[in-house]
Write a protein that holds these residues in place. Structure first.
Motif, short mmCIF file in Angstrom:
data_model
loop_
_atom_site.label_atom_id
_atom_site.label_comp_id
_atom_site.label_asym_id
_atom_site.label_seq_id
_atom_site.Cartn_x
_atom_site.Cartn_y
_atom_site.Cartn_z
N MET A 178 4.12 6.13 -5.24
CA MET A 178 4.35 6.13 -6.74
C MET A 178 3.22 6.86 -7.23
N VAL A 179 1.98 6.89 -6.77
CA VAL A 179 0.75 7.72 -7.27
C VAL A 179 1.30 9.25 -7.08
N PRO A 195 -3.20 -3.75 -3.31
CA PRO A 195 -2.86 -3.59 -1.93
C PRO A 195 -4.14 -3.82 -1.06
N GLN A 196 -4.05 -4.41 0.51
CA GLN A 196 -5.13 -4.52 1.03
C GLN A 196 -6.10 -3.20 1.23
N TYR A 253 0.61 -1.14 0.18
CA TYR A 253 -0.09 0.01 0.01
C TYR A 253 1.07 1.11 0.04
N ASP A 254 1.94 1.40 0.94
CA ASP A 254 2.74 2.53 1.09
C ASP A 254 3.51 2.84 -0.47
N THR A 255 3.98 1.68 -1.15
CA THR A 255 4.64 1.83 -2.26
C THR A 255 3.58 2.43 -3.31
N THR A 302 -0.13 3.17 -11.93
CA THR A 302 0.56 2.54 -10.98
C THR A 302 -0.21 1.16 -10.77
N THR A 303 -1.49 1.31 -11.31
CA THR A 303 -2.28 -0.10 -10.90
C THR A 303 -1.76 -1.19 -11.80
#
Length: 134
Positions: A9-10, A49-50, A3-5, A96-97
């Motif tokens: 990136m976004v 990511p969760q 999630y943090d990455t 990013t997706t």
């Protein structure tokens, strides 16, 4: 990708603070869930990511049909940003997706969207992981 990455990136791609990147991610994925068939939204959610998965867990029964302009307008309204920032945010989230999920899954998502959505993905990351040919 965690999630943090994803958020970082976004934020980098959209050139915004992480807090705004979170809003852009949430808004873009919620609008994307409205645009995709329920099954496809769930398939995509499973690879995100969760914390982002929940945004796509309750897609509508039928995919709504609307183009890029309305997509961006909806994201702008939900994220409370201007349309230019929303467009950059949508581009950043979609790109990013593309990196966060399998190429096949991203191809399936893109196949449900009009061709002009492809222009929102950074050129070097076209569906299937192929560089855009000129």
């Amino acid at each position: 990708m965690n999630y943090d990455t994803f958020i970082d990136m976004v934020a980098q791609r959209a050139e915004v603070d992480p807090e705004i990147a979170v809003d852009l991610c949430q808004s873009t994925l919620e609008v994307l869930a409205d645009r995709l068939t329920g099954g496809e939204a769930m398939d995509l959610a499973a690879q995100l990511p969760q914390p982002l998965q929940a945004l796509m867990q309750n897609p509508p029964n039928r995919a709504e049909r609307f183009g890029v302009s309305e997509f961006v307008d909806r994201v702008a309204g939900r994220a409370n940003v201007d349309p230019a920032l929303a467009r950059n945010g949508v581009r950043a989230v979609l790109t990013t997706t593309r990196e966060a999920v399998t190429g096949g899954e991203f191809d399936e998502v893109m196949s449900q969207l009009p061709r002009d959505f492809r222009d929102l993905v950074e050129p070097s990351l076209m569906p299937g992981g192929r560089a855009r040919k000129r």
